[in-house]
Structures are given as C-alpha cells and as structure tokens.
Design a protein around this motif. Structure first.
Motif, short mmCIF file in Angstrom:
data_model
loop_
_atom_site.label_atom_id
_atom_site.label_comp_id
_atom_site.label_asym_id
_atom_site.label_seq_id
_atom_site.Cartn_x
_atom_site.Cartn_y
_atom_site.Cartn_z
N TRP A 145 0.86 -1.18 0.00
CA TRP A 145 0.00 0.00 0.00
C TRP A 145 0.89 1.23 0.00
CZ3 TRP A 145 0.56 -3.27 4.19
CH2 TRP A 145 1.14 -2.72 5.33
N PRO A 146 0.35 2.39 -0.43
CA PRO A 146 1.18 3.59 -0.57
C PRO A 146 1.66 4.21 0.74
CG PRO A 146 -0.78 3.75 -1.93
CD PRO A 146 -0.95 2.54 -1.06
N LYS A 147 0.73 4.49 1.68
CA LYS A 147 1.12 5.23 2.88
C LYS A 147 0.28 4.81 4.07
CE LYS A 147 2.08 9.65 0.55
NZ LYS A 147 1.66 11.05 0.50
N ASP A 148 0.89 4.81 5.24
CA ASP A 148 0.17 4.63 6.48
C ASP A 148 -0.61 5.92 6.79
OD1 ASP A 148 1.59 2.27 6.46
OD2 ASP A 148 2.62 2.62 8.35
N PHE A 149 -1.56 5.81 7.68
CA PHE A 149 -2.39 6.94 8.12
C PHE A 149 -3.12 7.59 6.94
CE2 PHE A 149 0.55 6.50 11.67
CZ PHE A 149 -0.32 6.56 12.75
N THR A 150 -3.64 6.74 6.04
CA THR A 150 -4.43 7.24 4.91
C THR A 150 -5.81 6.59 4.98
OG1 THR A 150 -3.50 5.52 3.50
CG2 THR A 150 -2.42 7.69 3.45
N PHE A 151 -6.56 6.66 3.91
CA PHE A 151 -7.98 6.29 3.97
C PHE A 151 -8.31 4.97 3.28
CE2 PHE A 151 -7.40 10.87 4.14
CZ PHE A 151 -7.89 11.11 5.41
N VAL A 152 -7.81 4.73 2.08
CA VAL A 152 -8.09 3.49 1.36
C VAL A 152 -7.28 2.34 1.94
CG1 VAL A 152 -8.02 2.33 -0.89
CG2 VAL A 152 -8.69 4.73 -0.76
N CYS A 153 -6.04 2.61 2.30
CA CYS A 153 -5.12 1.56 2.76
C CYS A 153 -5.66 0.72 3.91
CB CYS A 153 -3.77 2.17 3.12
SG CYS A 153 -2.96 3.02 1.73
N PRO A 154 -6.20 1.32 4.97
CA PRO A 154 -6.65 0.48 6.08
C PRO A 154 -7.83 -0.42 5.70
CG PRO A 154 -7.24 2.76 6.50
CD PRO A 154 -6.36 2.75 5.29
N THR A 155 -8.63 0.00 4.71
CA THR A 155 -9.74 -0.87 4.30
C THR A 155 -9.19 -2.15 3.69
OG1 THR A 155 -10.02 0.11 2.07
CG2 THR A 155 -11.24 1.13 3.89
N HIS A 175 4.43 2.17 11.12
CA HIS A 175 3.50 1.03 11.11
C HIS A 175 2.96 0.77 12.52
CE1 HIS A 175 4.33 0.13 7.00
NE2 HIS A 175 5.24 -0.80 7.16
N LEU A 176 3.85 0.74 13.49
CA LEU A 176 3.44 0.45 14.87
C LEU A 176 2.50 1.54 15.40
CD1 LEU A 176 3.68 -1.36 17.37
CD2 LEU A 176 5.68 0.01 18.04
N ALA A 177 2.83 2.78 15.16
CA ALA A 177 1.96 3.87 15.61
C ALA A 177 0.59 3.77 14.95
CB ALA A 177 2.61 5.22 15.30
N TRP A 178 0.55 3.42 13.68
CA TRP A 178 -0.72 3.30 12.96
C TRP A 178 -1.54 2.15 13.51
CZ3 TRP A 178 -1.50 1.55 7.24
CH2 TRP A 178 -2.72 2.02 6.76
N ARG A 179 -0.88 1.03 13.80
CA ARG A 179 -1.60 -0.10 14.37
C ARG A 179 -2.20 0.27 15.73
NH1 ARG A 179 0.77 -5.95 14.24
NH2 ARG A 179 -1.20 -6.16 15.35
N HIS A 180 -1.46 1.01 16.54
CA HIS A 180 -2.00 1.45 17.84
C HIS A 180 -3.16 2.42 17.64
CE1 HIS A 180 0.54 -0.40 20.85
NE2 HIS A 180 1.63 -0.09 20.16
N ASP A 181 -3.06 3.28 16.63
CA ASP A 181 -4.04 4.34 16.40
C ASP A 181 -5.33 3.88 15.73
OD1 ASP A 181 -4.59 7.34 16.26
OD2 ASP A 181 -4.78 6.76 14.14
N HIS A 182 -5.26 2.87 14.86
CA HIS A 182 -6.41 2.48 14.03
C HIS A 182 -7.01 1.17 14.53
CE1 HIS A 182 -8.90 1.78 10.56
NE2 HIS A 182 -8.51 2.93 10.04
N GLU A 183 -8.24 1.24 14.98
CA GLU A 183 -8.90 0.07 15.58
C GLU A 183 -8.87 -1.16 14.67
OE1 GLU A 183 -13.30 -1.17 17.22
OE2 GLU A 183 -12.72 0.94 17.24
#
Length: 183
Positions: A48-58, A88-96
């Motif tokens: 995926w292109p970037k963490d903390f974005t909108f399409v990627c976590p889906t 990556h780690l920060a995003w995993r902690h931040d995104h349910e």
C-alpha cells in the motif's frame, strides 16, 4: 524507475524490519526472503502507498479478515509499504481495524524492494497498490497493480491463488470447488 517484475520472475531477496505484534518488547522482527522453502508454502505480498491514509486500512483490514483463508491454503501473508516500522506500529496502535493484524507489516524504508519490484511511484516515491503471489519455488505467479486511489479485491486474490494451486486450466470466474477445464 525499474520495470515491473512480472510472472515467471524470481522474487527478490530482502532483509527488512516488520511490525509483528503490539506486545511491548515483541513489536518488531526481521523478515528475510526465505520464500524458496521445503514446506511448499506460497506467499502473498501486498503493498500500500502510505500509512495513516484512507483506502489503505480498508484493504489491510480485509486481508486480515481473510487471514485464515490464506493460512488454510498454506500461504504466508505479508503486508508492506515504504513507511518505517515505527510508523506502522503507531498506525496499528491508532487504528482500531489494524490492532489485531495476524500478518507482518514490512517496512521498506530504503524503498529498495519496491524499486526492485518496479512498483515505486515516480513522483511521491511510495509503492503502488501491488499484489504478488509467489509460489514455493520463489517464482512470481501473479501480479496486480492498482493506481494509488483504487483499492483491490481480496476475494479475487484468493480466487487466483486457488486457481494457481490447482495447476490446472481454470475458466473465467472459476471458483474453488468448481470443475476445471479438461482439454
């Protein structure tokens, strides 16, 4: 930019850091390309292109929902981007939806693997939404690359994996359990 590695190419060797857990002290591990193995495991690596974005976590969450389906097919699942393991780690902690991931999030901070695969976008130098299916001999058997703004279909990745694992002729829209072509 390098040319896109495609079907029949050997998947590149790599040694990269990845987030593998949220447990303190066990968050990170080094991943080494040891796809060529004796236990006949396939690998699906998706980017995926970037963490903390909108399409990627889906997409990441959908791959995680299908984790058992990949495991049942003797397939290792790896997610990757050019962000660092710390992001990556920060995003995993931040995104349910990302807290319970069952597969590693590979960090290609040098962008060397994305560049070698030919999936590095020229302007922003982030990875395109690329998916690779790699057979037990470390040979790429499927590649799909989407532009930055369009998510992929995880069910289609599983359908193609099923077809490749039959080693038979599979017609259009074929699904596991259906007849293959007898020629």
């Amino acid at each position: 930019m390098n040319r896109l590695l495609s079907i029949g190419s050997e998947f590149p060797q790599f040694k990269k850091q990845a987030v593998v857990s949220l447990e303190k002290g066990k968050e990170f591990a080094e991943l080494v390309n040891d796809f060529k193995n004796e236990d006949n495991r396939w690998t699906v690596m998706f980017w995926w292109p970037k963490d903390f974005t909108f399409v990627c976590p889906t997409e990441i969450a959908e791959f995680n929902k299908a984790f058992d389906e990949f495991r049942d097919r003797d397939t290792t699942l790896i997610g990757a981007s050019t962000d660092s393991e710390f992001v990556h780690l920060a995003w995993r902690h931040d995104h349910e939806d990302l807290r319970g991931l069952q597969f590693p999030m590979l960090a290609d901070t040098s962008k060397s693997l994305a560049e070698e695969l030919g999936i590095l976008e020229a302007n922003e130098r982030v990875a395109y939404r690329a998916t690779f299916i790699i057979d037990p001999d470390n040979v790429i058997r499927f590649v799909s690359v989407n532009d930055l703004n369009v998510g992929r279909n995880v069910e289609e990745v599983i359908r193609v994996l099923d077809g490749l694992q039959t080693d038979e002729l599979c017609p259009c829209n074929w699904k596991k359990g259906e007849a293959t072509l007898n020629v």
